[in-house]
Design a protein around this motif. Sequence first.
Motif, PDB file in Angstrom:
ATOM      1  N   UNK A 146     -19.781 -15.589  12.878  1.00 44.41           N
ATOM      2  CA  UNK A 146     -20.252 -16.289  14.078  1.00 44.41           C
ATOM      3  C   UNK A 146     -21.074 -15.373  14.985  1.00 44.41           C
ATOM      4  N   UNK A 147     -20.718 -14.084  15.051  1.00 41.93           N
ATOM      5  CA  UNK A 147     -21.520 -13.176  15.880  1.00 41.93           C
ATOM      6  C   UNK A 147     -22.898 -12.948  15.241  1.00 41.93           C
ATOM      7  N   UNK A 148     -22.949 -12.936  13.906  1.00 38.17           N
ATOM      8  CA  UNK A 148     -24.256 -12.851  13.227  1.00 38.17           C
ATOM      9  C   UNK A 148     -25.095 -14.090  13.528  1.00 38.17           C
ATOM     10  N   UNK A 149     -24.453 -15.246  13.487  1.00 42.53           N
ATOM     11  CA  UNK A 149     -25.190 -16.491  13.763  1.00 42.53           C
ATOM     12  C   UNK A 149     -25.711 -16.485  15.202  1.00 42.53           C
ATOM     13  N   UNK A 150     -24.864 -16.006  16.117  1.00 45.85           N
ATOM     14  CA  UNK A 150     -25.287 -15.921  17.520  1.00 45.85           C
ATOM     15  C   UNK A 150     -26.550 -15.060  17.648  1.00 45.85           C
ATOM     16  N   UNK A 151     -26.528 -13.931  16.944  1.00 46.66           N
ATOM     17  CA  UNK A 151     -27.655 -13.006  17.005  1.00 46.66           C
ATOM     18  C   UNK A 151     -28.926 -13.653  16.432  1.00 46.66           C
ATOM     19  N   UNK A 207     -30.259 -16.161  18.940  1.00 48.33           N
ATOM     20  CA  UNK A 207     -30.891 -15.524  20.096  1.00 48.33           C
ATOM     21  C   UNK A 207     -32.250 -14.924  19.724  1.00 48.33           C
ATOM     22  N   UNK A 208     -32.310 -14.259  18.576  1.00 48.79           N
ATOM     23  CA  UNK A 208     -33.556 -13.609  18.175  1.00 48.79           C
ATOM     24  C   UNK A 208     -34.655 -14.601  17.837  1.00 48.79           C
ATOM     25  N   UNK A 209     -34.247 -15.792  17.373  1.00 53.43           N
ATOM     26  CA  UNK A 209     -35.242 -16.797  16.988  1.00 53.43           C
ATOM     27  C   UNK A 209     -35.412 -17.886  18.043  1.00 53.43           C
ATOM     28  N   UNK A 210     -34.819 -17.646  19.217  1.00 57.58           N
ATOM     29  CA  UNK A 210     -34.977 -18.594  20.313  1.00 57.58           C
ATOM     30  C   UNK A 210     -34.417 -19.986  19.962  1.00 57.58           C
ATOM     31  N   UNK A 211     -33.294 -20.005  19.247  1.00 57.39           N
ATOM     32  CA  UNK A 211     -32.661 -21.271  18.866  1.00 57.39           C
ATOM     33  C   UNK A 211     -31.367 -21.452  19.654  1.00 57.39           C
ATOM     34  N   UNK A 212     -30.984 -22.707  19.855  1.00 51.37           N
ATOM     35  CA  UNK A 212     -29.710 -22.979  20.533  1.00 51.37           C
ATOM     36  C   UNK A 212     -28.568 -22.907  19.533  1.00 51.37           C
ATOM     37  N   UNK A 213     -27.423 -22.465  20.007  1.00 54.46           N
ATOM     38  CA  UNK A 213     -26.218 -22.463  19.177  1.00 54.46           C
ATOM     39  C   UNK A 213     -25.246 -23.503  19.735  1.00 54.46           C
ATOM     40  N   UNK A 214     -24.891 -24.452  18.888  1.00 57.36           N
ATOM     41  CA  UNK A 214     -23.970 -25.525  19.283  1.00 57.36           C
ATOM     42  C   UNK A 214     -22.661 -25.344  18.530  1.00 57.36           C
ATOM     43  N   UNK A 215     -21.557 -25.274  19.242  1.00 51.13           N
ATOM     44  CA  UNK A 215     -20.247 -25.256  18.593  1.00 51.13           C
ATOM     45  C   UNK A 215     -19.578 -26.609  18.762  1.00 51.13           C
ATOM     46  N   UNK A 216     -19.212 -27.210  17.648  1.00 54.15           N
ATOM     47  CA  UNK A 216     -18.419 -28.432  17.664  1.00 54.15           C
ATOM     48  C   UNK A 216     -16.957 -27.999  17.703  1.00 54.15           C
ATOM     49  N   UNK A 217     -16.381 -28.015  18.903  1.00 56.15           N
ATOM     50  CA  UNK A 217     -14.969 -27.635  19.071  1.00 56.15           C
ATOM     51  C   UNK A 217     -14.103 -28.876  19.312  1.00 56.15           C
TER      52      UNK A 217
END
Length: 400
Positions: free
Chosen positions: A207-212, A215-225
């Motif tokens: 998940x920390x890799x996905x976050x990175x 962020x680097x590609x200017x994309x939003x991260x959505x978590x379905x919790x």
Amino acid sequence: MMDVKKALEDSDNYLMNTYNRFPLVLRKGRGMKVWSADGKEYLDFVGGIAVNVLGHCHPKVVVAIQKQAQRLIHVSNYYHIEPQINLAKVLVEHSFADKVFFCNSGAEANEAAIKLVRKYAKENIGTERFEIITADNSFHGRTLAALSASGQVKLQKGFEPMVPGFRYVPFNDADAIKKAITSKTAAVMLEPIQGEGGVRLPEEDYLSKVRKICSMNNLLLVFDEVQTGIGRTGKLFAYEHYGITPDIMTLAKGLGSGVPIGAMLATGEVSSAFKPADHGSTFGGNPLVCAAGLATLNAILEDGFVLDQCRRMGEYLIQKLNALKEDFPSIIAEIRGRGLLVGMELTKECGAAVKACIERGVLINCTAGNVLRFMPPLTVQKKDIDHLATVLEDVFERMS
Ligand SMILES: *Cc1c(COP(=O)(O)O)cnc(C)c1O
């Protein structure tokens, strides 16, 4: 009193056939227990599918609903609603988010997230950006866009065409996300722990890799919790385990202790893409359900006991299930979980085991065909887990 046989007949006659229901009419619940219409008692390790975080009919939730029902059940969102404001404040104060939108279910929360991603991306990342990368084996709900986001062809079959704009990648493969990014990508949407998909945990750095990458590609991260949120994994939200925050998060299941409520939370920056009339819901965030949500969150946050109990009992449950695995290596393949979202993968389909448990007075769930899933109230006690283990032992003994 309604005759059970008649109730089952009427159920067949009058309800659409969308659930594989057990021949069991549940009438009453308290804490860990539910009772059927014919008076049998069951220990409930399904918990309304991760909904009843405080157990059935927790007195604080019941009183909050009673009081609110007497004062005001529903008014339009064209007016300000006190319980809605108060619940939003608690959610914001205890999460990464700055703003909340309320709806009525997990699928609706994800619909709201998908709409917010599209609006924000078009206005802020690039006019052609609308695609969302999601994971194989994911589950985001049954409405059309949420179903389209879900990486499971078997659920989509018969309902094509799907809503365009989703690309699927294997879970736990950060490189696959990198490769799937195109000039149209707007976001990545994941369950931090896949629930319906069989209690699949993320690898420690996934998940920390996905976050990175986001962020680097200017994309939003959505978590379905929707399943992992509200204390289920031992923290209020699962993302807290991984040292990162998403830009958008969706909640539902445990949020209202069983009243229909969903929520979509986002940072202030992302939230600002929604303007009046961009999205809405007649019932969303009404006084009654928000009073239930507020009572639920207050009970969880009050003294930390509930989250502590969830972590302790989660570890105890996993330990007990692992002991069973030693005894039945030909039946049990793997135990995995976090907090009180725990899966036991069997080497065969798990329908028979579920049925055998029901016959012995214990409700458990089967997901992804061969994974027994345990999601009891976060207030479950050692003696309940011991009883579950005894029943499972008896069931597996007969199966082997
Ligand atoms: C249950 C679930 C949903 C769907 O929620 P509904 O309230 O049934 O619409 C969405 N996402 C996840 C992760 C879920 O577990």
